[in-house]
Design an enzyme around this catalytic site. Structure first.
Site, PDB file in Angstrom:
ATOM      1  N   SER A 126       0.802  -1.216   0.000  1.00 31.82           N
ATOM      2  CA  SER A 126       0.000   0.000   0.000  1.00 31.82           C
ATOM      3  C   SER A 126       0.833   1.264   0.000  1.00 31.82           C
ATOM      4  CB  SER A 126      -0.896   0.023   1.251  1.00 31.82           C
ATOM      5  OG  SER A 126      -1.676  -1.133   1.344  1.00 31.82           O
ATOM      6  N   HIS A 147      -1.286  -2.798  -6.760  1.00 33.65           N
ATOM      7  CA  HIS A 147      -2.004  -2.486  -5.516  1.00 33.65           C
ATOM      8  C   HIS A 147      -3.507  -2.575  -5.733  1.00 33.65           C
ATOM      9  CE1 HIS A 147      -3.198   0.756  -2.365  1.00 33.65           C
ATOM     10  NE2 HIS A 147      -3.322  -0.472  -1.872  1.00 33.65           N
ATOM     11  N   GLU A 159      -3.945  -0.020  -8.671  1.00 35.77           N
ATOM     12  CA  GLU A 159      -2.907   1.003  -8.809  1.00 35.77           C
ATOM     13  C   GLU A 159      -1.604   0.297  -9.204  1.00 35.77           C
ATOM     14  OE1 GLU A 159      -2.202   4.935  -6.101  1.00 35.77           O
ATOM     15  OE2 GLU A 159      -2.028   3.024  -5.070  1.00 35.77           O
ATOM     16  N   ASN A 197      -3.288   6.119  -1.211  1.00 38.02           N
ATOM     17  CA  ASN A 197      -3.052   6.206   0.228  1.00 38.02           C
ATOM     18  C   ASN A 197      -2.342   7.492   0.648  1.00 38.02           C
ATOM     19  OD1 ASN A 197      -4.357   3.911   1.233  1.00 38.02           O
ATOM     20  ND2 ASN A 197      -2.706   2.611   0.455  1.00 38.02           N
TER      21      ASN A 197
END
Length: 294
Positions: A126, A147, A159, A197
């Protein structure tokens, strides 16, 4: 006009880690016709993952989203092992272990020895640098970030993160695989937290500060963000779903890698993790959750 080139799809997809994300990736891959080998050091974790996948597929059949024969075929495509050597035949492997850099590097060193030389190694990290993870192997050009968002069967985004050495061919293969699994791709530079994130976790962290300072209850904080900003899920509820330990790990990566004090984890978030209140996966986080009957 020439026909478009066929998308390369691995015959065998390896997944390391059978938690929420690993099991979700396995379910999505198996339902999209890909044979999966799911590995975990814990046999009980693998049993829980397989049971969860079976229940999820059953619910999809009940809702009419998936045919019963397709659900059964997906289950038959899934095998499990506690031994990473079972991934020797995999052409593509996704690591989905907890957000700990040393652990991930250790897994990648082992995969580098086990997986065939032309195999692709992807991390579902992440926030951790793909370049640093890739440097733990002898094939950095074949390492990439893939991701998935949680819950994987529901969330449409993947991602993709290129390390400094990731080859164009590996990027293209990863994009093709993600799209074959029905996902939409966004591309991020290899920076702390990547895109999602880097934006999401500070918001969740601030929600914990608001809760800690007594500005509002957890329910009112989540209600405010859902109804006031059109979020489908409030930040504290979402944190429980992600895992409070994962949220804390990402905040610590952001703080350490950027040196910016704005990423300081909220003390209340730290305290919840210290207490073992990790969220929905342990049925206790900001909220309390009912355990399944089966």
């Amino acid at each position: 006009m020439p026909a478009p080139a066929a998308v390369w799809i691995p015959r065998v997809l390896g997944i390391v880690g059978s938690g929420q994300l690993g099991a979700g990736i396995a379910q999505v891959a198996a339902t999209n016709g890909v044979s999966v080998v799911l590995c975990d050091a814990s046999s009980s974790a693998l049993s829980r993952a397989v049971g969860g996948i079976s229940r999820n597929l059953g619910r999809l059949v009940e809702k009419g989203v998936l045919r019963d024969e397709d659900a059964k075929a997906a289950e038959q495509r899934l095998t499990t092992s506690c031994d990473l050597d079972a991934l020797s035949g995999a052409e593509y492997v996704v690591e989905a272990v907890p957000e700990d850099e040393d652990l991930k590097k250790s897994i990648f060193r082992q995969l580098d020895q086990v997986v065939k030389p032309d195999g692709i190694l992807a991390s579902n990290t992440s926030s951790i640098s793909i370049t640093r993870i890739a440097a733990a192997t002898q094939r950095p050009e074949q390492v990439v970030g893939m991701h998935f968002m949680n819950p994987v069967p529901v969330m449409p985004l993947v991602e993709i993160v290129r390390g400094i050495a990731t080859s164009d061919a590996v990027f293209a293969a990863t994009k093709g695989l993600a799209e074959h699994l029905g996902k939409t791709v966004s591309i991020s530079l290899d920076r702390p937290g990547f895109i999602v994130n880097r934006i999401l976790m500070p918001m969740i962290n601030e929600a914990f500060f608001v809760l800690m300072e007594g500005v509002g209850t957890a329910e009112d904080i989540d209600k405010g963000m859902k109804l006031g900003t059109a979020h489908k899920m409030g930040p504290l509820h979402l944190a429980d779903f992600i895992g409070l330990d994962t949220c804390l790990s990402i905040m610590r990566v952001l703080q350490a890698q950027t040196g910016d004090p704005k990423y300081r984890p909220c003390p209340l978030l730290v305290q919840y993790v210290d207490a073992g209140w990790l969220g929905k996966k342990v049925y206790k986080g900001v909220y309390t959750y009912a355990k399944p009957l089966d």
